[in-house]
Motif scaffolding. Structure first.
Motif, short mmCIF file in Angstrom:
data_model
loop_
_atom_site.label_atom_id
_atom_site.label_comp_id
_atom_site.label_asym_id
_atom_site.label_seq_id
_atom_site.Cartn_x
_atom_site.Cartn_y
_atom_site.Cartn_z
N SER A 1 0.82 -1.22 0.00
CA SER A 1 0.00 0.00 0.00
C SER A 1 0.85 1.26 0.00
N ALA B 1 0.36 5.06 -2.24
CA ALA B 1 0.03 6.17 -1.33
C ALA B 1 1.09 7.27 -1.43
N ALA C 1 0.75 9.21 -4.61
CA ALA C 1 -0.33 10.19 -4.50
C ALA C 1 0.12 11.40 -3.69
N LEU D 1 -3.90 1.64 9.43
CA LEU D 1 -3.98 2.53 8.28
C LEU D 1 -5.37 3.16 8.18
N GLY E 1 -4.66 17.25 0.83
CA GLY E 1 -4.83 16.17 -0.14
C GLY E 1 -4.01 14.95 0.20
N LEU F 1 -10.52 11.49 -2.62
CA LEU F 1 -9.48 10.56 -2.18
C LEU F 1 -8.16 11.26 -1.87
N THR F 2 -7.70 11.08 -0.66
CA THR F 2 -6.40 11.60 -0.24
C THR F 2 -5.32 10.54 -0.54
N ALA F 3 -4.08 10.91 -0.31
CA ALA F 3 -2.98 9.95 -0.47
C ALA F 3 -3.16 8.78 0.50
N ARG F 4 -3.61 9.08 1.72
CA ARG F 4 -3.84 8.01 2.69
C ARG F 4 -4.93 7.06 2.24
N ASP F 5 -5.98 7.64 1.61
CA ASP F 5 -7.08 6.80 1.11
C ASP F 5 -6.57 5.84 0.02
N ILE F 6 -5.68 6.34 -0.82
CA ILE F 6 -5.11 5.49 -1.87
C ILE F 6 -4.39 4.32 -1.21
N GLY F 7 -3.64 4.61 -0.16
CA GLY F 7 -2.96 3.55 0.57
C GLY F 7 -3.94 2.55 1.17
N LEU F 8 -5.03 3.06 1.73
CA LEU F 8 -6.01 2.18 2.37
C LEU F 8 -6.74 1.32 1.33
N ALA G 1 -5.49 0.40 -1.49
CA ALA G 1 -4.49 -0.60 -1.90
C ALA G 1 -4.44 -1.72 -0.87
#
Lengths: 400, 400
Positions: free
Chosen positions: A197, A201, A204, A365, A399, B149-156, B158
């Motif tokens: 992940s 992340a 992004a 997370l 963001g 979607l934030t960078a953290r959301d992208i990680g989550l 994933a």
């Protein structure tokens, strides 16, 4: 262990802004100016009307007077004659004030008829006229170098007659996730493994800050593979995740060590985080983040965001903060700078209230993603009561 | 004249979110989820170690005991046997806790030698074990629809094993600047004319809010040309600038009126601004902004940003605000909601201080660009002293 501030200073000191490139005005939003923008013309180019009405001579335009309509001066079509005594010229907002006129009679203060323009309210000399150069004069600096361009800046650069702008090239950030146990989303997950992940992340996060990320293929826990991918380069900065701590299975240092890597291995007095690599592989700076997703992202906020600001040539590399009241009492802090995942809400008076999540485990997370910000707790910060002020990094607003 | 709030409500009521599209995880940052993201697996997938150390049976691991090293369980390589009485298994952060073990002995609390693993500090049952599903369980909602979607959301996402996400299609916004007197930057400026600054500033504002802007060729002050360009369509929203006020040279209404345009012409009780068109050309909503660059941008902040939020399916269409202390006394306001261009600074205590620019003339684009935010003054707001609280739209922080 060194402090967060010292680590950040050492990282920033090792980085230089990327060079300039020319981009079209339409591509320049959110880019960082590499050269100042100066006005190529004077705005307004002449004295113009601020209102719809009539250009008049103030001496004539007294209540009850009837003026002769001598022409019209809409925006873009200047009246070429002059306004003589007892005359008025129809004018619209932005229209050039004709020669001879020295005031504007508002249309709501006038009555137009066959007989002429009747003045219903005496005008004031110079009233409703915007002077030549009120907005800016040719040659004036409109926007300084080092500024991240807003939508308004794009408008101002356009008004200053710039179809092109010189901005810093977007920093190219290589992102290398390592580990036998991780797999890309949707791919087969190895026995005992987890989904990768961090890399996406972090990509992004790089995008949110104006950089250009390349996610490299996952490197197995193999020194040669890590070294080959890390050196596949052309990056302004290489970010690795995983393999940064001191355990037996931490290969990043070993792998890079074979390849001309100048290592400045740090433990940083922070939580989550702590193991962090900073060094240089040939000419490429390398930031080694922890493999734990929460630690990786928090360390990226604390170190990679300022690094991206520096690489882009931003005048100010500090991450924006906000002040909030603590929603609950917070205990005294230990020697590590803490970054508490917190919810931000506004109270009835509109003040921010930051309430840290009950459980701050660095493997969670979902808790990090749901947080609105990170409450900063300095090393050895004394305990504080609910309602006292804290500094917060507003992640969602960035963001990140 | 209607109020800003009523105008915004009518605009929002007339707009619906765009449909969904599938994007790769790597393209999903800052997009708005059209469907919730649910976890496709449980994380962690088993009980795992939170630290580097040894998996042990708590009953055995008392200070002074020496345990037999039975194997190793690094992350990604589970130990397939069981931890028997008097045994320890080397384990690393993220490694699966082997059968039989019920606590983790930290490596700093142990001494490894030929003889075995000496326990230097008695362990606690369950300590340093992260339970299966601590972060999330399969099927749990990780991210709701309507979320940007934030960078953290992208990680989550994933971590939840999603290579693809369903997001709202970026709204397509057509931007049509009108006027005989304007020219694109770098092109020949007509006699008495000015450089067109609105269209590209608005396109940047659309980009800042996640939309996709098309800047149409400038329309001359000619009803047929305006109508032809306005209808060249396929847009989710058409934004025009110029020609919105009531002067003789304001053609937008006339031009669109010939072409099935349903007009809801408003004057809005705001400053800068006031003339604003809202209507529909066939199926396409039309927002007609003033031609004055400052008015156009402020009206875009007030009306177009929420419209873009609605078109993207954001759960919350409100523009973020901050609270600040007024840097100077402010007079009582008249009937129009005011938007004062202001500098934002923090005082010694870290509180925001908003100080409106001395001159608020709506032709001064440089003043707007240099402002950090807009101080809101409600209609008939009473005068206030320096130090009293005001609400501010933080333009720079929004990239506007």
């Amino acid at each position: 262990m060194i402090s967060v501030d010292e680590a950040r200073e050492r990282i920033l000191a090792a980085l230089a802004p990327t060079g300039p490139e020319t981009v079209g005005l339409a591509q320049a939003w959110n880019r960082v100016l590499a050269r100042p923008v100066t006005a190529r013309l004077t705005q307004p180019p002449a004295d113009v009307s601020a209102m719809d009405g009539y250009a008049v001579r103030a001496a004539d335009a007294v209540e009850g007077a009837v003026l002769r309509l001598a022409g019209a001066a809409p925006a873009g079509q200047p009246f070429t004659g002059a306004v003589g005594p007892g005359e008025a010229v129809r004018i619209f907002t932005g229209g050039f004030v004709p020669q001879g006129a020295d005031a504007i009679l508002l249309q709501e203060d006038a009555t137009a008829s066959e007989a002429g323009i009747r003045v219903n309210e005496t005008v004031t000399l110079g009233r409703h006229i915007r002077r030549r150069g009120l907005d800016f004069a040719e040659g004036a600096e409109l926007l300084p170098a080092g500024r991240r361009l807003t939508a308004r800046d794009i408008g101002l650069a356009a008004a200053g007659n710039h179809p092109w702008l010189a901005v810093h090239r977007r920093p190219r950030i290589g992102i290398l996730a390592t580990g036998d146990e991780i797999a890309l989303p949707g791919e087969r997950i190895p026995e005992g493994g987890i989904v990768s992940s961090n890399a996406h992340a972090l990509a992004a996060l790089v995008a949110s800050a104006g950089g250009e990320a390349s996610v490299l293929p996952i490197a197995r826990d193999d020194a040669a593979e890590i070294a080959a991918l890390a050196g596949s380069g052309g990056y302004d900065l290489l970010v690795t995740t995983g393999g940064a701590s001191v355990g037996e299975h931490d290969l990043i240092q070993k792998a890079l060590g074979q390849d001309g890597f100048v290592l400045d291995f740090w433990k940083i007095a922070m939580r989550p985080g702590k193991p962090l690599i900073w060094g240089r592989l040939g000419a490429v700076p390398v930031l080694g983040l922890p493999g734990n997703p929460v630690s990786a992202l928090v360390c990226a906020v604390v170190f990679l965001l300022p690094a991206l600001a520096r690489l882009q040539g931003l005048a100010d590399t500090a991450t924006p903060m906000l002040r909030a009241r603590a929603g609950v009492a917070l205990p005294e802090n230990d020697k590590r700078a803490d970054h508490l995942r917190a919810e931000l809400k506004r109270d009835a008076d509109g003040n921010w209230i930051a309430t840290p999540a009950g459980r701050q485990d660095s493997s969670m997370l979902a808790v990090l993603a749901r947080a609105d910000g990170l409450v900063l707790r300095a090393p050895f910060a004394p305990g504080l009561a609910a309602g006292e002020m804290v500094e917060v990094i507003p992640l969602a607003a960035l963001g990140v």
